[in-house]
Design an enzyme around this catalytic site. Structure first.
Site, PDB file in Angstrom:
ATOM      1  N   LYS A   1      49.008 -12.537  54.973  1.00 48.96           N
ATOM      2  CA  LYS A   1      49.670 -11.306  54.490  1.00 48.96           C
ATOM      3  C   LYS A   1      48.628 -10.345  53.912  1.00 48.96           C
ATOM      4  O   LYS A   1      47.482 -10.747  53.647  1.00 48.96           O
ATOM      5  CB  LYS A   1      50.710 -11.667  53.427  1.00 48.96           C
ATOM      6  CG  LYS A   1      50.133 -12.344  52.185  1.00 48.96           C
ATOM      7  CD  LYS A   1      51.233 -12.886  51.278  1.00 48.96           C
ATOM      8  CE  LYS A   1      50.624 -13.632  50.090  1.00 48.96           C
ATOM      9  NZ  LYS A   1      51.648 -14.266  49.242  1.00 48.96           N
TER      10      LYS A   1
ATOM     11  N   TYR B   1      30.945   8.912  32.990  1.00 51.90           N
ATOM     12  CA  TYR B   1      32.067   9.634  32.387  1.00 51.90           C
ATOM     13  C   TYR B   1      32.306   9.188  30.952  1.00 51.90           C
ATOM     14  O   TYR B   1      32.142   8.003  30.631  1.00 51.90           O
ATOM     15  CB  TYR B   1      33.338   9.372  33.192  1.00 51.90           C
ATOM     16  CG  TYR B   1      33.408  10.135  34.495  1.00 51.90           C
ATOM     17  CD1 TYR B   1      33.363  11.532  34.512  1.00 51.90           C
ATOM     18  CD2 TYR B   1      33.531   9.465  35.692  1.00 51.90           C
ATOM     19  CE1 TYR B   1      33.440  12.225  35.709  1.00 51.90           C
ATOM     20  CE2 TYR B   1      33.612  10.143  36.895  1.00 51.90           C
ATOM     21  CZ  TYR B   1      33.560  11.535  36.891  1.00 51.90           C
ATOM     22  OH  TYR B   1      33.632  12.210  38.069  1.00 51.90           O
TER      23      TYR B   1
END
Ligand SMILES: *Cc1c(COP(=O)(O)O)cnc(C)c1O
Length: 346
Positions: free
Chosen positions: A35, A243
Site C-alpha cells: 500500500k 529561518y
C-alpha cells in the site's frame, strides 16, 4: 557530481533478502503489503521483484492503488484491497480484477449485489478500526477466500493483547473452514509459531524497518535517502542559520546546505534532534528544515559541494532517524514526495 539534490535509493536485493527472512522466521508464505506505493518505494518495482522471489498475493489500501499495481504487474497475482468494496470503488475493483477485503455488512451487500466473487473478510479483534466485530462475524458465503485481522500492538511483543487477539481470531476463523487465514503483520511475524496461521502479511520489515520500531538484526536496510551538499560556508559566532534564526552557533561552525527539505519529505521535525551520516560519522541537522534544503554542521570535516549526506539508509538506520524525528519509519518512508527520484539497485 550527480545532478540530483535528493534521491531515494532502493536496494531490491535487500528487499528480497527481507522477504526470504520473513518466510524463514515464520515458516509461512509472505503476502506483501505494498500500500501507499510500496511504502513510498514504488509499488510496481517492489512487487515485481517480490514476484521474482515467489510472491503471488499482494495487499493495497485503496482500489486506485490496486488499479495501478495491476497495470504494472500483470494479470496473474492476486491483489486485495484493504478498504473493501464501497460506493464507486467496486467499478475499479471489478475493472482490474482486484479482491476487496469486506469490512462491514454494507460492503458485503454491495459486493454480492454487484455479482460477488472472490473476496476477503476482515474481523476486528481489537483495533476498532475496520472489520466485523468477532460476535458479528457474518455467516460464510460463496467467494470468501481469505479471513484476516490486524494486530494493534505487534511492536510490543510482551503486550498481552497480542495473545488475546490471536485467540479471538483462532476462534472466529473456525467458522470459515478451508479459507486462507491471514493474521500477522511485520511485528506479528516475530511473535512465534502460533501467530503465523496460513500466510503472513508484513509491510515495514520488507522495507527495512524493524518489527518493534527499532533496528532488528535480521532486517536489512532497503531505502537510503541521500541529499547532496550544495554549498559549504563558515558561520561566525553572532550570526544565525536558517529561518527564524533557528540556529545560533556558540563557536564558529562550518555549515553544509544540503538539497533536501520538507517538500522532499524530510519532515520539519527532523530538527533539532536529527542527524545525518557523512564521511563516516553522524552530524547534527541545525536550524529549521526548509522547503528545499536543510543545514548540517560539518565543522572539521573535509567536505565540499557535490558530496552527499545520508538522512537514513545503510549507515543511519531508518528506525533511529525516525526516533530522532519523533515518529516511526513508516511515516519517514511514506512522506518521501514524488520530487525525489527513486533509484533501484540490487
Ligand atoms: C499496513 C497493514 C499491514 C502491514 O503492517 P506492517 O506493520 O507494515 O507490517 C498489514 N495489515 C493491515 C491491515 C495493514 O493496514
Amino acid at each position: 557530481m550527480s545532478s540530483l539534490p535528493a534521491s531515494l535509493t532502493v536496494d531490491l536485493g535487500a528487499l528480497a533478502r527481507n522477504f526470504h527472512t520473513l518466510q524463514e522466521v515464520t515458516g509461512r508464505p509472505v503476502t506483501p503489503v505494498v500500500k501507499a506505493d510500496g511504502y513510498g518505494l514504488g509499488a510496481v518495482a517492489v512487487a515485481k521483484r517480490l514476484m521474482a522471489e515467489g510472491a503471488r498475493t499482494f495487499f493495497v489500501a485503496r482500489a486506485a492503488e490496486g488499479v495501478l499495481l495491476r497495470e504494472g504487474i500483470g494479470s496473474e497475482p492476486t491483489i486485495y484491497v484493504l478498504d473493501g468494496a464501497h460506493g464507486e470503488n467496486i467499478k475499479l475493483i471489478r475493472g482490474s480484477n482486484l479482491r476487496p477485503v469486506l469490512n462491514q455488512p454494507s460492503q458485503v451487500e454491495n459486493w454480492l449485489s454487484s455479482g460477488g466473487g472472490a473476496c476477503g473478510l476482515q474481523i476486528d479483534t481489537a483495533m476498532n478500526r475496520l472489520g466485523y466485530r468477532v460476535e458479528n462475524a457474518p455467516e460464510p458465503f460463496a467467494g470468501i477466500e481469505l479471513v484476516m485481522t490486524h494486530l494493534a500492538c505487534a511492536d510490543e511483543p510482551s503486550n498481552p493483547l497480542n495473545r488475546q487477539q490471536r485467540d479471538a481470531y483462532a476462534g472466529v476463523v473456525e467458522k470459515y473452514p478451508g479459507v486462507t487465514r491471514s493474521f500477522a503483520n511485520s511485528g506479528g511475524c516475530f511473535l512465534g509459531e502460533d501467530f503465523g496461521f496460513d500466510v503472513v502479511r508484513p509491510g515495514i520489515c520488507l522495507y527495512g524497518g524493524g518489527p518493534e520500531g527499532k533496528p532488528h538484526d535480521k532486517i536489512a536496510p532497503v531505502a537510503t535517502l541521500n541529499a547532496q551538499i550544495m554549498q559549504v560556508r563558515e558561520v561566525p559566532v553572532g550570526e544565525t542559520v536558517g529561518y527564524s534564526q533557528g540556529f545560533r552557533p556558540e563557536h564558529p561552525v562550518t555549515v553544509a546546505t544540503c538539497g533536501a527539505g520538507y517538500a522532499d519529505g524530510v519532515l520539519r521535525s527532523y530538527s533539532p534532534k536529527g542527524q545525518v551520516w557523512i564521511n563516516g560519522e553522524l552530524r547534527p541537522i541545525i536550524g529549521r528544515v526548509s522547503m528545499d534544503v536543510l543545514a548540517v554542521d560539518v565543522t572539521g570535516l573535509n567536505v565540499k559541494a557535490g558530496d552527499s549526506v545520508e538522512l537514513f539508509g545503510n549507515n543511519r538506520l531508518i528506525d533511529n532517524a525516525a526516533s530522532a524525528a519523533g515518529t516511526i519509519s513508516y511515516e519517514l518512508l511514506t512522506s518521501i514526495t514524488p520530487r525525489v527520484p527513486r533509484i533501484y539497485v540490487g
